[in-house]
Every structure is written in structure tokens, then in C-alpha cells.
Scaffold this active site. Structure first.
Site, PDB file in Angstrom:
ATOM      1  CB  SER A   4      -0.949  -0.033   1.197  1.00 18.42           C
ATOM      2  OG  SER A   4      -1.968   0.920   1.061  1.00 18.42           O
ATOM      3  CG  ASP A  23      -7.012  -2.195  -3.167  1.00 16.43           C
ATOM      4  OD1 ASP A  23      -7.530  -1.472  -2.309  1.00 16.43           O
ATOM      5  OD2 ASP A  23      -5.844  -2.604  -3.101  1.00 16.43           O
ATOM      6  CG  HIS A  31      -5.892  -2.289   0.482  1.00 11.42           C
ATOM      7  ND1 HIS A  31      -5.160  -1.773  -0.555  1.00 11.42           N
ATOM      8  CD2 HIS A  31      -5.269  -1.885   1.619  1.00 11.42           C
ATOM      9  CE1 HIS A  31      -4.138  -1.073  -0.074  1.00 11.42           C
ATOM     10  NE2 HIS A  31      -4.187  -1.124   1.237  1.00 11.42           N
TER      11      HIS A  31
END
Length: 682
Positions: free
Chosen positions: A534, A619, A654
Site C-alpha cells: 500500500s 481494491d 486491498h
């Protein structure tokens, strides 16, 4: 150069801002409905499969090995709330948790709340969250996400009859809070496009329409709603990176009007806890960078009435408070290490729990019961499995309620060594590194080493134990956590010095740590690997643009790499709430600074290390097109034949796969990628 990899169409798209023009050849990938997008993602997955095919045996071995260390028929430490003991357990061979409870004593029969294995049948992704029990213990509200996009549907179940009510509340955060009337819940709705949590609704059983209670108009803020531990108040929390605001309502009066606690003041951060006739406030008021604790009467909550209880300290970050009937428990961090401070309300005692490891992690856990002398906390270290400990704050005795079992019969903590060293950054700042490896390792510069970091949002990666990581350590790898600026490992200033116009400190810190690890003989550039996910994937992308020669390979998991374009698009989920972290590129100063480090904008014709990139089609945090565009541009410009793979999970978001064992397959593939580069095939 290899020519068997997927080649993405180049369709130049002009992006203009501040009289600056960027040409994005892969902007078209943002169109989720374009069949060519899915075709390209599938082609990349197939290419990754073909290139990693020779590692399938190792992947299977790793998966089985990781799985074998996990106790499959496991259960959580029971905690008591409002007359019931609540337990989460897993059954052998099943991917999802089972939630149960027992009335008053643990010998009583088990009541089933949810079997997520049954609920997940036929669904490629499943996540249950936000379980909330009504005060009379008869109803439960809960949220379900079936895409991985963190858009939950809330439903209510009758725990006496098992009936799930027909009401379905779509597009929420999943969590909700019960008023004391047992028929009203408050919940948070998301914007359907940006996914920003922006509205609080009241839902009353038996009524067709829910009532909008609060709407957050500032696009840089989100909202949530919760109930205080004292069970007396429903609280609406408005939050941004730098500022907070709260509204309170007595839980006995769900149709009453919420009262403003203290209006937002830019830069004023605070959180509130209720006890007796006061609210206790954790805040940075008056430039208390590392926070302090204040209190105010429930009838006068404005800032002018806040009274200092525990002062700000330059060397100690206050991270959290837990309130009990007779004790205030304060979670602190000093010199990077967690501390738990226990203070009686009558001031007769004030002490710290003793910890003596060089590098460890401790934290308070589930402490829902208010009227108790016992505190539950967790402890682990890089070489020490997790324990849940119950500590009697009056007698100072402790009981280990649960120790993490590492199955398989091969793990012994004495076979591993952990230490903490320091690197020196470009500006002279000392950067801590937590390290773990197998005992007997020789520092001859030839050891494979995986260096991990995150470095954003003030989120600290503590030195924690991992059974999964053992598969690397037992094959000769060293594992290092670089505590770069942008986290809060060394206090709030550590965070402030790694964000906005100081963001590049995170990247140079990481590089300095790599250089130090090489200098000290732990590894060399031929055997050094880097990983982040991320915002940590942004870090990896920036680092390999700046110093690709330091690494043999990197893993960028769901990486946030197209910084400028994303931050200019306020229709993308969560963008507007990020301005205080990264800056607003509508301001030319921030635009130019972002552009100078954005990994996608700075890909050049150069030799890059071996790269594995992971992504999730659904995501909500980092849109799938960011890593996809980045890989396409890297393919176009990199000047060597080193590996470049993109793995997109077509069913998840995610966090990757939802099942506890399915996610291990993703870990196994990543580890196999690293082991293959080292020529380790078993």
C-alpha cells in the site's frame, strides 16, 4: 530482452495542471468496463503463472509448511460482556471463524452466533465485521462484505429464534451501535463513488425509513459512530488526518439531539472516553506533539474547561487509554518501545508493567468490562510467540491465558536471535532497524535479507512474531524492519518528519538502512530484497527509482504508485481525506513535490531489480489500475531482463484473499519468488 511478456496498448493521454503537461500512455486502464483492461490483467496473471511455474512445488511446500504451524482447531481467549462469555473459534480444515457465546459461566452450553463457513459457501470473497449485541442480549447487528471493497451490508439477527430480519442496509462501514432501548441502531453510510464514510443514520426496528442524523460536508473528513465503554453515550466521531470533532448523545435517549463536544479546530486532535461525571481527553492541545491527557465535566465539554491530568513529555508518546472503575491504563511509547502504565484514580499507585527485551511488542487487548481489577494485554517479540496475559492491577499478579502454539515440532525460540541496530540517514538522523535471524548466522555479506517498511500515516510496524516468516528464516534469510520516518516508532515528530513536504525522508531512511545492513555484513546488494504494501508499496517504488542497484529483488503489494494523478482525482475513493498526509496537488507546491517522487511519474530507462507486484481488482484503498499502469510503464522502459510480474487477485480487494488459508497461498507465492532469486528450491 524478453518478448513473451504482455505488451499494453499505448494510448497517449494528456494530463495538464499548473501549466505542466504529463503524458500518460496507460490512462485508459482506469476504465474498469473496458474489456481490454480485464484481458490485460488476465494476460499478466497468465504470464506470472508461466514464469513462476517452476516454483509451484516450492509454493506447495511453503503453503503446507505455513499451514502446519497453525493450530486449525483454535479458539480465542473468551471475554465477558454484559453477562455472556464471547468466543471466536476455528475448526480444522475450515477457512472462516465461528462466533459463539456462553451465558454467565464457561461451562454452560454454547450458543452459535455465526458460522462464517456456512455463510461464505459459494462466495469468492467473504468478510463478517461489526458484530454488535443489543443491551438485552437478544439481537445482533453485523456487516457482510462479499467483494473485498469494504462496502458492507448491515443486517440484524434475532439470537433467540435465529431469524435474520429482512432489513438490509447497503453500502455501510459494517459497524453499528445500539441505543439502550434495544430497538435502535446508529450506523455509518458511505458515499457510493468515493467510499468516504460521510453520513450517520438511525435505524429503528419495524420502521421502513431510516433517519439521517448527521452528514459530514467537508470532503477531507470521515465519520463513524460508537458507544462509550461506560455504555452511557452514543458518540459520532468526525476525523481527518490532523483534526477531530465529536458529538454525543445519551444512549437512553436515541431520538434526542446530539450535542457538539468541541468544534473542530484545524490541527486539534483529540479523542474522548467517559467515566463517571467526566470525559477524559487524549489530545495534542497546546502543541502537545506527543499528546497529553485532560478531563472535563460531562455538562461542560468545551475546550475552555479542559483540565490537564497527565502532562505532555518530549520523550514519550501517549498512544491510547483504557478506563476502568478504579484504574486508568495508559499505552505509551518511549525510544520505540511499548510501555503500559497503570494509575489508580485515587493516585495511591502509578507504575509500569516490566518488560526487559531489547525489542518487543506489547498492547492492551479486549478490555470491555469496566468494573474489574484485571487488565488484558498481549505480548510478543520477533523470537517470541504471542501471549494474552491477564494482569491483576491490585495484586500485581499475572496469568497467561493463552500462548500462541507453533505446531510442526521444529520451532524453538532459542534458535533465533533478535536485535536492534541504527542506521544514519542523509540528514544525520539515526534510524532504528529491528532484525531477526537464525542463531549461528555469520555476517559475511552473503546472507539473503528481506527488508520491510511502511512509513506513512503514523502507523508503526512493531517488531512482532510471525509463524509465516519462519519459512524464510529457516532457509537462511534475515528479516529486518526499517522503522523509517512517517511511522510513529520514535514519537509523533517521527511521523511529522515523514509526511507532506518531508515525505522523501521515508525513502532516504529506507535506503540508509539498506546501506547500513550491507556495511555491517548482514547482506550485500546481490542478496538484499525489499518489501512494502500500500503506502509501503509507494516507498518501494520510490526507492527502486532512486537506488535500484541496492536490491536484487523487491515485492510491492497493492502499491500506491500513481500519486499525482490519484491525488488530483477527488472521485477516487478516499482521495480527499488524504490531503493532510500527502498534500493537495491543486496547490502547485505540493504538485511539484509529489511529482518529484511519484513512482509512476519517475520510471526511467534504467536497470531495475527483479520485481513482483500484487494487486486486487476490487481494491478500495489503492485502485487496481495504479500497480497495473506502473508495471506496463516499467515493462516499456526498463533496460534489463530481470523479472517483472504482476499478480492481480480478481476476486478480492486491498487485504487479499478472505480465507485464513487462502491468504497463505499468496504468502507462499511471494516467498517462492524470493527463494527462486536466491536459488533455494526446497
Amino acid at each position: 530482452m524478453n518478448s513473451d511478456y504482455p505488451v499494453a496498448d499505448k494510448i497517449p493521454f494528456e494530463l495538464k495542471k499548473h501549466d505542466d503537461i504529463r503524458i500518460d500512455n496507460y490512462f485508459w486502464m482506469k476504465d474498469r468496463e473496458n474489456p481490454k483492461v480485464r484481458e490485460y490483467l488476465i494476460a499478466e496473471n497468465e504470464y506470472c503463472d508461466s514464469k513462476m511455474a517452476h516454483t509451484k512445488k516450492v509454493q506447495t511446500e511453503l503453503f503446507e509448511e505455513m499451514k502446519s504451524r497453525i493450530k486449525e482447531d483454535d479458539s480465542s481467549v473468551p471475554y465477558k460482556y454484559n453477562g455472556y462469555w464471547y468466543i471466536t473459534r476455528f475448526e480444522k480444515g475450515k477457512d472462516y471463524p465461528i462466533y459463539t457465546r456462553k451465558k454467565e459461566i464457561l461451562d454452560n452450553p454454547e450458543e452459535l452466533l455465526f458460522d462464517c463457513n456456512e455463510m461464505a459457501i459459494g462466495k469468492p470473497y467473504f468478510k463478517l465485521a461489526g458484530i454488535s449485541i443489543s443491551p438485552d442480549n437478544e439481537l445482533v447487528s453485523y456487516g457482510v462484505d462479499e467483494t473485498g471493497r469494504r462496502q458492507y451490508t448491515i443486517q440484524i439477527k434475532n439470537l433467540k429464534t435465529g431469524e435474520v430480519f429482512s432489513d438490509k442496509i447497503e453500502n455501510t462501514t459494517g459497524s453499528s451501535s445500539w441505543a439502550n432501548d434495544n430497538k435502535t441502531i446508529f450506523y455509518t453510510k458511505k458515499d457510493s463513488v468515493t467510499l468516504r464514510a460521510h453520513q450517520i443514520y438511525r435505524h429503528t426496528l419495524g420502521q421502513l425509513e431510516d433517519k439521517l442524523i448527521f452528514e459530514e460536508g467537508d470532503e477531507t473528513f470521515g465519520v463513524t459512530v460508537y458507544k462509550t465503554k461506560s455504555r452511557k453515550y452514543i458518540v459520532i466521531a468526525c476525523y481527518s488526518t490532523l483534526t477531530n470533532e465529536y458529538h454525543i448523545l445519551e444512549a437512553d435517549s436515541p431520538k434526542g439531539k446530539f450535542k457538539l463536544f468541541q468544534e473542530r479546530i484545524r490541527g486539534l486532535e483529540y479523542s474522548i472516553s467517559h467515566y463517571n461525571n467526566h470525559f477524559y481527553i487524549l489530545t495534542n492541545k497546546d502543541r502537545a506533539t506527543n499528546f497529553k491527557i485532560m478531563k472535563t465535566p460531562v455538562l461542560s465539554t468545551g475546550i475552555d474547561g479542559w483540565e490537564e491530568l497527565i502532562s505532555h513529555r518530549e520523550d514519550t508518546l501517549i498512544e491510547n487509554v483504557d478506563i476502568f472503575k478504579d484504574y486508568l491504563v495508559i499505552s505509551e511509547r518511549r525510544n520505540g518501545l511499548n510501555q503500559i502504565r497503570i494509575k489508580r484514580w485515587d493516585n495511591k499507585e502509578d507504575y509500569y508493567l516490566p518488560f526487559d527485551n531489547e525489542t518487543y511488542t506489547c498492547y492492551t487487548t479486549t478490555n470491555i468490562d469496566f468494573d474489574t481489577d484485571t487488565l488484558r494485554y498481549g505480548y510478543n517479540a520477533l523470537t517470541t510467540p504471542s501471549s494474552i496475559i491477564e494482569f491483576n492491577m491490585q495484586t500485581k499478579s499475572k496469568t497467561i491465558l493463552k500462548e500462541q502454539e507453533v505446531l510442526g515440532g521444529t520451532f524453538k525460540k532459542e534458535n533465533y536471535v533478535s536485535e536492534r541496530i541504527w542506521a544514519v540517514a542523509e540528514d544525520g538522523t539515526k534510524i532504528p532497524i529491528s532484525i531477526v535471524y537464525r542463531k549461528g548466522l555469520v555476517k559475511h555479506g552473503k546472507n539473503p535479507l528481506l527488508q520491510y517498511a511502511y512509513g506513512s500515516y503514523g502507523s508503526t510496524v512493531d517488531p512482532y512474531f510471525s509463524t509465516i516468516r519462519l519459512s524464510l528464516l529457516d532457509r537462511g534469510f534475515i528479516y529486518a524492519i526499517a522503522h523509517v520516518r512517517g511511522g510513529e516508532y520514535l514519537g509523533r515528530k517521527w511521523y511529522e518528519d515523514g509526511k507532506l513536504l518531508k515525505k522523501k525522508n521515508s525513502f532516504s531512511d529506507f535506503i540508509a538502512c539498506s546501506i547500513q545492513l550491507i556495511k555491517d555484513g548482514y547482506t550485500s546488494s546481490k542478496h538484499l530484497y525489499a518489501m512494502g504494501g500500500s503506502a509501503g508499496g509507494l516507498l518501494i517504488g520510490a526507492v527502486i527509482n532512486e537506488a535500484p542497484e541496492l536490491y536484487n529483488g523487491v515485492i510491492a503489494a497493492v502499491p500506491f504508485v500513481d500519486v499525482v494523478t490519484t491525488m488530483l482525482d477527488d472521485s477516487i475513493p478516499l482521495t480527499t481525506g488524504e490531503y493532510d498526509e500527502w498534500g493537495n496537488p491543486n496547490d502547485k507546491l505540493y504538485y511539484n513535490y509529489m511529482k518529484s517522487y511519484s513512482p509512476y511519474d519517475n520510471v526511467e530507462e534504467k536497470a531495475y531489480p527483479n520485481i513482483l507486484v500484487t494487486s486486487g481488482l476490487h481494491d478500495s484503498q489503492v485502485q487496481y489500475w495504479e500497480p497495473t499502469k506502473w508495471v506496463a510503464k516499467l515493462r516499456e522502459l526498463k533496460t534489463n531482463d530481470k523479472a517483472l510480474y504482476l499478480r492481480t487477485n480478481m476476486d478480492a480487494g486491498h487485504g487479499g484473499a478472505s480465507g485464513r488459508f487462502e491468504s497463505l497461498k499468496e504468502d507462499a507465492e511471494e516467498f517462492a519468488f524470493l527463494l527462486d532469486l536466491e536459488g533455494i528450491n526446497s
